[in-house]
Design a protein around this motif. Structure first.
Motif, PDB file in Angstrom:
ATOM      1  N   VAL A   1       0.899  -1.089  -0.037  1.00  0.00           N
ATOM      2  CA  VAL A   1       0.047  -0.169  -0.118  1.00  0.00           C
ATOM      3  C   VAL A   1       0.787   1.090   0.075  1.00  0.00           C
ATOM      4  CG1 VAL A   1      -1.639   1.448   1.246  1.00  0.00           C
ATOM      5  CG2 VAL A   1      -1.939  -1.157   1.196  1.00  0.00           C
ATOM      6  N   MET A   2       1.907   1.381   0.868  1.00  0.00           N
ATOM      7  CA  MET A   2       2.788   2.336   0.961  1.00  0.00           C
ATOM      8  C   MET A   2       3.520   2.482  -0.285  1.00  0.00           C
ATOM      9  SD  MET A   2       6.289   2.892   3.574  1.00  0.00           S
ATOM     10  CE  MET A   2       7.280   1.616   2.829  1.00  0.00           C
ATOM     11  N   GLU A   3       4.068   1.760  -0.951  1.00  0.00           N
ATOM     12  CA  GLU A   3       4.824   1.680  -2.258  1.00  0.00           C
ATOM     13  C   GLU A   3       4.173   1.870  -3.465  1.00  0.00           C
ATOM     14  OE1 GLU A   3       8.943  -0.326  -0.195  1.00  0.00           O
ATOM     15  OE2 GLU A   3       7.703  -1.621  -1.580  1.00  0.00           O
ATOM     16  N   GLU A   4       2.958   0.884  -3.483  1.00  0.00           N
ATOM     17  CA  GLU A   4       2.403   0.862  -4.775  1.00  0.00           C
ATOM     18  C   GLU A   4       1.102   1.704  -5.128  1.00  0.00           C
ATOM     19  OE1 GLU A   4       3.773  -0.963  -7.054  1.00  0.00           O
ATOM     20  OE2 GLU A   4       5.427  -1.526  -5.923  1.00  0.00           O
ATOM     21  N   THR A   5       0.838   2.489  -3.958  1.00  0.00           N
ATOM     22  CA  THR A   5      -0.660   3.057  -4.085  1.00  0.00           C
ATOM     23  C   THR A   5      -0.222   4.490  -3.675  1.00  0.00           C
ATOM     24  OG1 THR A   5      -1.545   2.854  -2.239  1.00  0.00           O
ATOM     25  CG2 THR A   5      -1.738   1.205  -3.515  1.00  0.00           C
ATOM     26  N   PRO A   6      -1.199   5.491  -4.106  1.00  0.00           N
ATOM     27  CA  PRO A   6      -1.007   6.890  -3.433  1.00  0.00           C
ATOM     28  C   PRO A   6      -1.766   7.194  -2.060  1.00  0.00           C
ATOM     29  CG  PRO A   6      -2.873   6.783  -5.000  1.00  0.00           C
ATOM     30  CD  PRO A   6      -2.123   5.519  -5.054  1.00  0.00           C
ATOM     31  N   HIS A   7      -2.059   5.900  -1.492  1.00  0.00           N
ATOM     32  CA  HIS A   7      -2.872   5.949  -0.101  1.00  0.00           C
ATOM     33  C   HIS A   7      -2.122   5.347   0.994  1.00  0.00           C
ATOM     34  CE1 HIS A   7      -6.209   6.286  -3.078  1.00  0.00           C
ATOM     35  NE2 HIS A   7      -6.173   5.314  -3.471  1.00  0.00           N
ATOM     36  N   VAL A   8      -2.652   5.494   2.172  1.00  0.00           N
ATOM     37  CA  VAL A   8      -2.171   5.057   3.180  1.00  0.00           C
ATOM     38  C   VAL A   8      -2.779   3.962   3.827  1.00  0.00           C
ATOM     39  CG1 VAL A   8      -1.693   5.772   5.719  1.00  0.00           C
ATOM     40  CG2 VAL A   8      -1.076   7.480   3.929  1.00  0.00           C
ATOM     41  N   MET A   9      -3.918   3.703   3.806  1.00  0.00           N
ATOM     42  CA  MET A   9      -4.714   2.793   4.386  1.00  0.00           C
ATOM     43  C   MET A   9      -5.927   2.178   3.555  1.00  0.00           C
ATOM     44  SD  MET A   9      -5.669   4.072   8.258  1.00  0.00           S
ATOM     45  CE  MET A   9      -6.507   5.547   7.764  1.00  0.00           C
ATOM     46  N   LEU A  10      -5.740   0.748   3.537  1.00  0.00           N
ATOM     47  CA  LEU A  10      -6.895   0.006   2.737  1.00  0.00           C
ATOM     48  C   LEU A  10      -7.656  -0.804   3.780  1.00  0.00           C
ATOM     49  CD1 LEU A  10      -5.344  -1.101  -0.698  1.00  0.00           C
ATOM     50  CD2 LEU A  10      -6.905   0.968  -0.262  1.00  0.00           C
TER      51      LEU A  10
ATOM     52  N   MET B   1     -15.843  -7.596  18.433  1.00  0.00           N
ATOM     53  CA  MET B   1     -17.206  -7.417  17.617  1.00  0.00           C
ATOM     54  C   MET B   1     -16.581  -7.504  16.334  1.00  0.00           C
ATOM     55  SD  MET B   1     -19.216  -4.581  19.754  1.00  0.00           S
ATOM     56  CE  MET B   1     -20.489  -4.576  18.623  1.00  0.00           C
ATOM     57  N   ALA B   2     -17.158  -8.001  15.168  1.00  0.00           N
ATOM     58  CA  ALA B   2     -16.940  -7.948  14.016  1.00  0.00           C
ATOM     59  C   ALA B   2     -16.691  -6.433  13.510  1.00  0.00           C
ATOM     60  CB  ALA B   2     -17.840  -8.540  13.088  1.00  0.00           C
ATOM     61  N   GLY B   3     -15.583  -6.318  12.923  1.00  0.00           N
ATOM     62  CA  GLY B   3     -15.212  -4.877  12.187  1.00  0.00           C
ATOM     63  C   GLY B   3     -14.567  -3.993  13.188  1.00  0.00           C
ATOM     64  N   ARG B   4     -14.314  -4.525  14.624  1.00  0.00           N
ATOM     65  CA  ARG B   4     -13.258  -3.699  15.327  1.00  0.00           C
ATOM     66  C   ARG B   4     -11.959  -3.741  15.084  1.00  0.00           C
ATOM     67  NH1 ARG B   4      -8.727  -4.659  18.708  1.00  0.00           N
ATOM     68  NH2 ARG B   4      -8.745  -3.091  20.666  1.00  0.00           N
ATOM     69  N   VAL B   5     -11.545  -2.366  15.066  1.00  0.00           N
ATOM     70  CA  VAL B   5      -9.890  -2.221  14.844  1.00  0.00           C
ATOM     71  C   VAL B   5      -9.572  -1.268  15.928  1.00  0.00           C
ATOM     72  CG1 VAL B   5      -8.173  -0.844  13.170  1.00  0.00           C
ATOM     73  CG2 VAL B   5     -10.283  -2.324  12.336  1.00  0.00           C
ATOM     74  N   GLY B   6      -8.416  -1.632  16.486  1.00  0.00           N
ATOM     75  CA  GLY B   6      -7.685  -1.062  17.551  1.00  0.00           C
ATOM     76  C   GLY B   6      -6.662   0.003  17.031  1.00  0.00           C
ATOM     77  N   ASP B   7      -5.504   0.065  17.821  1.00  0.00           N
ATOM     78  CA  ASP B   7      -4.561   1.096  17.584  1.00  0.00           C
ATOM     79  C   ASP B   7      -3.470   0.967  16.508  1.00  0.00           C
ATOM     80  OD1 ASP B   7      -3.506  -0.594  19.569  1.00  0.00           O
ATOM     81  OD2 ASP B   7      -1.831   0.709  19.268  1.00  0.00           O
ATOM     82  N   SER B   8      -3.306  -0.447  16.407  1.00  0.00           N
ATOM     83  CA  SER B   8      -2.138  -1.091  15.884  1.00  0.00           C
ATOM     84  C   SER B   8      -1.674  -0.653  14.325  1.00  0.00           C
ATOM     85  CB  SER B   8      -2.116  -2.640  15.712  1.00  0.00           C
ATOM     86  OG  SER B   8      -2.043  -2.983  17.198  1.00  0.00           O
ATOM     87  N   PRO B   9      -2.967  -0.646  13.385  1.00  0.00           N
ATOM     88  CA  PRO B   9      -2.597  -0.080  12.187  1.00  0.00           C
ATOM     89  C   PRO B   9      -2.846   1.265  11.853  1.00  0.00           C
ATOM     90  CG  PRO B   9      -4.729  -0.950  12.267  1.00  0.00           C
ATOM     91  CD  PRO B   9      -4.327  -1.027  13.700  1.00  0.00           C
ATOM     92  N   ILE B  10      -3.003   2.103  12.917  1.00  0.00           N
ATOM     93  CA  ILE B  10      -3.239   3.712  12.849  1.00  0.00           C
ATOM     94  C   ILE B  10      -1.928   4.317  13.172  1.00  0.00           C
ATOM     95  CG2 ILE B  10      -4.641   5.349  13.656  1.00  0.00           C
ATOM     96  CD1 ILE B  10      -6.295   3.319  12.453  1.00  0.00           C
ATOM     97  N   ILE B  11      -1.424   5.126  12.070  1.00  0.00           N
ATOM     98  CA  ILE B  11      -0.358   5.769  12.223  1.00  0.00           C
ATOM     99  C   ILE B  11      -0.670   6.898  13.170  1.00  0.00           C
ATOM    100  CG2 ILE B  11       1.379   7.240  10.854  1.00  0.00           C
ATOM    101  CD1 ILE B  11       1.633   4.488  10.235  1.00  0.00           C
ATOM    102  N   GLY B  12       0.388   7.023  14.007  1.00  0.00           N
ATOM    103  CA  GLY B  12       0.206   7.943  14.964  1.00  0.00           C
ATOM    104  C   GLY B  12      -0.343   7.517  16.315  1.00  0.00           C
ATOM    105  N   ALA B  13      -0.996   6.335  16.249  1.00  0.00           N
ATOM    106  CA  ALA B  13      -1.549   5.708  17.543  1.00  0.00           C
ATOM    107  C   ALA B  13      -0.719   4.412  17.723  1.00  0.00           C
ATOM    108  CB  ALA B  13      -3.175   5.341  17.300  1.00  0.00           C
ATOM    109  N   GLY B  14      -0.765   3.439  17.129  1.00  0.00           N
ATOM    110  CA  GLY B  14       0.046   2.295  17.366  1.00  0.00           C
ATOM    111  C   GLY B  14       1.418   2.352  16.813  1.00  0.00           C
ATOM    112  N   LEU B  15       1.890   3.214  15.791  1.00  0.00           N
ATOM    113  CA  LEU B  15       3.101   3.500  15.505  1.00  0.00           C
ATOM    114  C   LEU B  15       3.391   4.832  14.992  1.00  0.00           C
ATOM    115  CD1 LEU B  15       5.915   2.049  14.352  1.00  0.00           C
ATOM    116  CD2 LEU B  15       4.747   1.712  12.336  1.00  0.00           C
ATOM    117  N   PHE B  16       4.514   5.256  15.102  1.00  0.00           N
ATOM    118  CA  PHE B  16       4.854   6.594  14.625  1.00  0.00           C
ATOM    119  C   PHE B  16       6.253   6.712  14.659  1.00  0.00           C
ATOM    120  CE2 PHE B  16       5.584  11.411  14.354  1.00  0.00           C
ATOM    121  CZ  PHE B  16       4.803  11.548  13.268  1.00  0.00           C
ATOM    122  N   VAL B  17       6.961   7.321  13.508  1.00  0.00           N
ATOM    123  CA  VAL B  17       8.208   7.409  13.140  1.00  0.00           C
ATOM    124  C   VAL B  17       8.537   8.831  12.774  1.00  0.00           C
ATOM    125  CG1 VAL B  17      10.360   6.583  12.142  1.00  0.00           C
ATOM    126  CG2 VAL B  17       8.747   4.977  12.766  1.00  0.00           C
TER     127      VAL B  17
END
Length: 331
Positions: free
Chosen positions: A134-143, A216-232
């Motif tokens: 996603v980072m290298e092949e698209t203009p997006h950040v999240m899918l 619950m189905a569809g729940r997402v936590g912090d891990s894939p969220i830039i700034g929450a689960g990870l920031f560099v």
């Protein structure tokens, strides 16, 4: 459209729009490069990850000691746990949501603030690799969800049944008495987040998880969220989180840790402050887990957690590895 091509094509448009306002608003002299923190060559390369995932940091170290970059190191490092069927909190074999579906989350971020993430993706064993695509092949950040899964197939990833027999049987047993209520931190807490600095002093990070067990189905936590689960921030350092994702999201935890380091705090001080702020907002809650690890530009590390038993694994420039039991504070 590939990200680099997209940015190149758009640069001629944005340059004329942005340059005048920026120049007009700059009344102070920009800081020189000498004002920025410099990497301590004695402390690098280095790889650090949440929990005692020794095989993961060992893999990252293999990449670093051969002169590889920090992005490849964290990518290959966390993949070790994604492929570990005995680890029921990450990747293939992860515990399912309350409906029996394994959904995975991951994100990755490099030295130039390029980042990619996939959320609630199914049937793909290595979500961190899809996040990098996603980072290298698209203009997006999240899918997300089905879109992320379809993108993965287009990139050549194979469909995989992620629900192992062990995780399935545990889920069936859980349903007998659970009343479909996820129990925080009993079934799941071992998200792997990893940070690395390579021989050039460049920092990257990655984070991947199967999320809260029986969520619950569809729940997402912090891990894939830039700034929450990870920031560099390659000028300052990086941070990643583990524990109850909802609490990290509420405080934009990993971004906070990096900003505290920017203000002069050590990685250890920054991690402690980040945890304490979460505790302050949860005085009425008991027995939940939050932890951070961090590394600054000098290669100094820190970690702090409010749950006993937390540890972190590091590999340093001399090949030394350790997994110190970190200080913790009971909620």
């Amino acid at each position: 459209m590939k990200r680099r091509k997209f940015l190149k094509n758009s640069s001629t448009i944005t340059a004329g729009i942005l340059s005048a306002p920026i120049l007009a608003s700059c009344n102070e002299t920009a800081p020189s490069k000498t004002d920025k923190p410099e990497t301590d060559k004695e402390n690098i390369p280095i790889a650090i990850c949440t929990w005692d995932f020794g095989n993961a940091t060992a893999k990252a170290w293999e990449v670093l000691k051969e002169g590889g970059n920090s992005l490849d190191a964290v990518h290959q490092g966390v993949m070790v746990e994604e492929n570990n069927l005995d680890n029921q909190t990450v990747g293939n074999g992860g515990r399912p949501d309350r409906d029996g579906n394994v959904t995975l989350d991951a994100c990755i971020m490099d030295k130039d603030a390029n980042c990619g993430a996939v959320l609630a993706i199914e049937n793909i064993a290595n979500p961190i690799s899809v996040a990098r695509k996603v980072m290298e092949e698209t203009p997006h950040v999240m899918l997300v969800g089905k879109g992320a899964e379809q993108f993965a197939y287009e990139q050549g990833f194979k469909k995989t049944d992620l629900l192992t027999e062990k995780s399935k049987q545990e889920w069936l047993e859980w349903k007998k008495t659970s009343k479909y209520k996820p129990i925080i931190n009993i079934e799941n807490h071992d998200t792997i987040g990893m940070l690395a600095i390579d021989k050039n002093g460049d920092i990257s990070g990655a984070c991947t998880t199967s999320g809260m067990a029986y969520k619950m189905a569809g729940r997402v936590g912090d891990s894939p969220i830039i700034g929450a689960g990870l920031f560099v921030d390659n000028e300052v350092g990086g941070a990643t989180a583990t524990g109850v994702g909802e609490e990290v999201v509420r405080t934009v935890g990993s971004f906070l840790i990096v900003e505290l380091m920017r203000q002069g705090k050590s990685p250890q001080e920054a991690c402690e402050e980040g945890v304490k702020r979460i505790i302050a907002k949860n005085k009425d809650k008991q027995d939940f887990q939050i932890g951070f690890i961090a590394v600054n530009k000098k290669g100094e590390t820190g970690a702090y957690c409010i749950h006993p038993g937390f540890s972190y694994r590091t590999y340093t420039n001399d090949g030394h590895t350790n997994n110190p039991a970190n200080s913790y504070l009971k909620a």
